[in-house]
Design a protein around this motif. Sequence first.
Motif, short mmCIF file in Angstrom:
data_model
loop_
_atom_site.label_atom_id
_atom_site.label_comp_id
_atom_site.label_asym_id
_atom_site.label_seq_id
_atom_site.Cartn_x
_atom_site.Cartn_y
_atom_site.Cartn_z
N UNK A 1 0.83 -1.20 0.00
CA UNK A 1 0.00 0.00 0.00
C UNK A 1 0.87 1.26 0.00
N UNK A 2 1.93 1.26 0.79
CA UNK A 2 2.83 2.41 0.84
C UNK A 2 3.46 2.68 -0.51
N UNK A 3 3.85 1.63 -1.20
CA UNK A 3 4.47 1.80 -2.51
C UNK A 3 3.47 2.38 -3.51
N UNK A 4 2.26 1.86 -3.51
CA UNK A 4 1.25 2.39 -4.42
C UNK A 4 0.95 3.86 -4.12
N UNK A 5 0.91 4.22 -2.84
CA UNK A 5 0.63 5.61 -2.47
C UNK A 5 1.74 6.55 -2.92
N UNK A 6 2.95 6.02 -3.09
CA UNK A 6 4.08 6.83 -3.57
C UNK A 6 4.24 6.77 -5.08
N UNK A 7 3.28 6.14 -5.76
CA UNK A 7 3.33 6.09 -7.21
C UNK A 7 4.26 5.03 -7.75
N UNK A 8 4.64 4.08 -6.90
CA UNK A 8 5.45 2.95 -7.36
C UNK A 8 4.52 1.76 -7.56
N UNK A 9 4.74 1.01 -8.65
CA UNK A 9 3.90 -0.15 -8.91
C UNK A 9 4.26 -1.27 -7.93
N UNK A 10 3.29 -1.67 -7.13
CA UNK A 10 3.47 -2.79 -6.21
C UNK A 10 3.14 -4.08 -6.94
N UNK A 11 4.14 -4.93 -7.09
CA UNK A 11 3.97 -6.18 -7.83
C UNK A 11 3.68 -7.29 -6.82
N UNK A 12 2.46 -7.77 -6.81
CA UNK A 12 1.98 -8.73 -5.81
C UNK A 12 2.32 -10.13 -6.30
N UNK A 13 3.14 -10.82 -5.52
CA UNK A 13 3.79 -12.05 -5.98
C UNK A 13 3.07 -13.31 -5.50
N UNK A 14 2.96 -14.26 -6.44
CA UNK A 14 2.50 -15.60 -6.09
C UNK A 14 3.20 -16.59 -7.02
N UNK A 15 4.29 -17.17 -6.54
CA UNK A 15 5.04 -18.14 -7.33
C UNK A 15 4.96 -19.52 -6.73
N UNK A 16 5.90 -20.36 -7.09
CA UNK A 16 5.89 -21.73 -6.58
C UNK A 16 6.20 -21.79 -5.09
N UNK A 17 7.10 -20.95 -4.63
CA UNK A 17 7.48 -20.98 -3.22
C UNK A 17 7.10 -19.70 -2.48
N UNK A 18 6.98 -18.58 -3.19
CA UNK A 18 6.73 -17.31 -2.52
C UNK A 18 5.24 -16.98 -2.60
N UNK A 19 4.52 -17.32 -1.55
CA UNK A 19 3.07 -17.19 -1.53
C UNK A 19 2.68 -15.91 -0.79
N UNK A 20 3.09 -14.77 -1.32
CA UNK A 20 2.84 -13.49 -0.65
C UNK A 20 1.46 -12.91 -0.95
N UNK A 21 0.85 -13.30 -2.05
CA UNK A 21 -0.39 -12.66 -2.51
C UNK A 21 -1.52 -12.69 -1.48
N UNK A 22 -1.79 -13.80 -0.78
CA UNK A 22 -2.90 -13.76 0.19
C UNK A 22 -2.75 -12.67 1.24
N UNK A 23 -1.53 -12.39 1.66
CA UNK A 23 -1.32 -11.29 2.61
C UNK A 23 -1.40 -9.94 1.90
N UNK A 24 -0.76 -9.83 0.75
CA UNK A 24 -0.70 -8.55 0.04
C UNK A 24 -2.07 -8.11 -0.47
N UNK A 25 -2.95 -9.07 -0.74
CA UNK A 25 -4.28 -8.72 -1.25
C UNK A 25 -5.03 -7.80 -0.30
N UNK A 26 -4.69 -7.84 0.99
CA UNK A 26 -5.37 -6.99 1.96
C UNK A 26 -5.09 -5.51 1.70
N UNK A 27 -4.00 -5.21 1.01
CA UNK A 27 -3.75 -3.81 0.64
C UNK A 27 -4.87 -3.27 -0.24
N UNK A 28 -5.54 -4.18 -0.94
CA UNK A 28 -6.63 -3.80 -1.85
C UNK A 28 -7.99 -4.06 -1.21
N UNK A 29 -8.16 -5.24 -0.66
CA UNK A 29 -9.49 -5.62 -0.16
C UNK A 29 -9.86 -4.88 1.12
N UNK A 30 -8.88 -4.41 1.89
CA UNK A 30 -9.17 -3.72 3.15
C UNK A 30 -9.20 -2.20 2.99
#
Length: 601
Positions: free
Chosen positions: A246-275
Amino acid sequence: MLNHFCKKPLWECTRTLAAVAQGQQPADTVIKGAHLVNVCTAEIQPDVDVAIAEGRIAYIGHADHCIGEGTRVIEAGGNYIAPGFLDGHIHVESSMMGAGEYARAVVPHGTAGIYWDPHEICNVLGLDGVKVMMEDAERTPLKAMVTTPSCVPAVPGFEDTGSFVGPEEIAESMTWPGVVGLGEMMNFVGVLGGTDHAHGELAETLKADKVITGHYSVPETDQGLNAYVASGVRCCHESTRAEDALAKMRLGQYAQLRYGSAWHDLPELAHAITDHDIDTRFANLISDDTHPHTLVEDGHLDHVLRVAVKCGIPVIEAIQMMTINVATCFRMDNELGSITPGKCADIVFLDGLDTLNVTRMMIDGDVVAENGKPLFDYPPFQFPEWVTHSMHLGRPITAESFVVEAPAGAADGSLVEVRAIEIIPGKVGAFEAHVELPVIDGKLESDLSQDVLKTFVFERHHETGTFGVGFTKGFGITRGAMASTVAHDAHNLLVVGTNDADMALAANTLEACGGGMVVVADGEVLGLVELPIAGLMNDLGAEEMSRKVHALEDAWAQIGCTMPSPFMTMALIPLACLPELRLTNRGLVDCTTFQFADLFV
């Protein structure tokens, strides 16, 4: 900038596109009766036709007037159509396949283009290795857009790599037709510290009017992040907390929300949008690292899209995050990212917005995949011999190579406190843990009661014979050893294990096959993935590589490890740009202060 990746540049097509749109000239192809996912207005337009000519979109509406004798008509049959998916940050090498086989694996899943940072092969073989990968990719319909590796080594002074990239090399690469930007600037310490090396690379990219991609991996969102964004870094994929994204998006930087084979960050990062009630234009969905088993079993960006929707992100917004948002991030939305007149005709057909299964894929107006299968083929790529012979250890490795001497004066039976790297399953981060190990015959051994394993990193590029020694915690294995030449980012030889004999067997097995990943136990090889291309890739297809990787995961389970994609987590042990403690061939690195750390506390 994109002309290199299009069938024809727009300036060659304007007359034709204008004529087709008005029915004065027949289209090459017309898609009939589709439900259009309009990413420009975030709406679904039902019963839409799309006319295509010269590999580009000429008309959207009801296109009967665009159909002539030679026009190919594709009945959408109730399918939804969306712009071809774009992955804003990936490393092809992490698929363990060459770029050609990678394209065959991902295009059927709706991927039209990738912005790839080939820093894995660059760390081993330099920019000449990158050129070889680009040659392989150019044979395919996939738009493989390169961001030149910026951090070779990842953090200068802390490891030994096979090559070096600095401002001069960056400036030269920016003239290559396939390069669209700078690869992830992992050396954020150099950016914040104002070093000539880091800012020289930024400057050469900005002078070429190309995009800088980022890697800001610390949980800090104030002065440091502002300084990083102000230096021209346009996007970052290293958010692990919703507040970071959220902080990156507010500063005009594209926040790239990651979901790969081992890095399962998206479920946490999605809260930047859904909340939060925010505009999501500065959010991208990316895969970063995806191994072949995931590609075969789950898919590529279509899989990430399904996960995003499951996390509560509205489906049209999620599609925007891997189409128009990505194209805009890389300043290519004039060519890519939407189904609108003049754009490249990169179109994915979906059976529904609930299932999001890809039924057909078009790139530049050509149907390149149907029902999960690629419709393009070519002979195996011929890699030069110097690419397939990259193991140069410069020293024999025996069981004695893994002896860890206790500090002078430590009596047998006493306890010695050491620093250990505590890994986090499914995450890129690691903690510094302090553990007490008993002294046995003047030596320190792995301690399975504490889940603590000996860990070594051997330089493999220049025959220096150097190596680093440490301990890791958290893998849960009860016997055997593991080794890998996929060891980010220098890709030296990494060995982790419970006993010296098995560790030596693992290391020598990889030296004999030219690199790869192996699991051994009790003097027997339980699982092996040979990666003779730079010690990172194989020339086999996705399904065969998937079988090999699945067998390797079974081998990990046999020795007691149950975490997802454990070899990918293990591969980050040497990555000295990630917090908190890492091990390179030069020793332990405190990645919060960026100083070498003593093994003994």
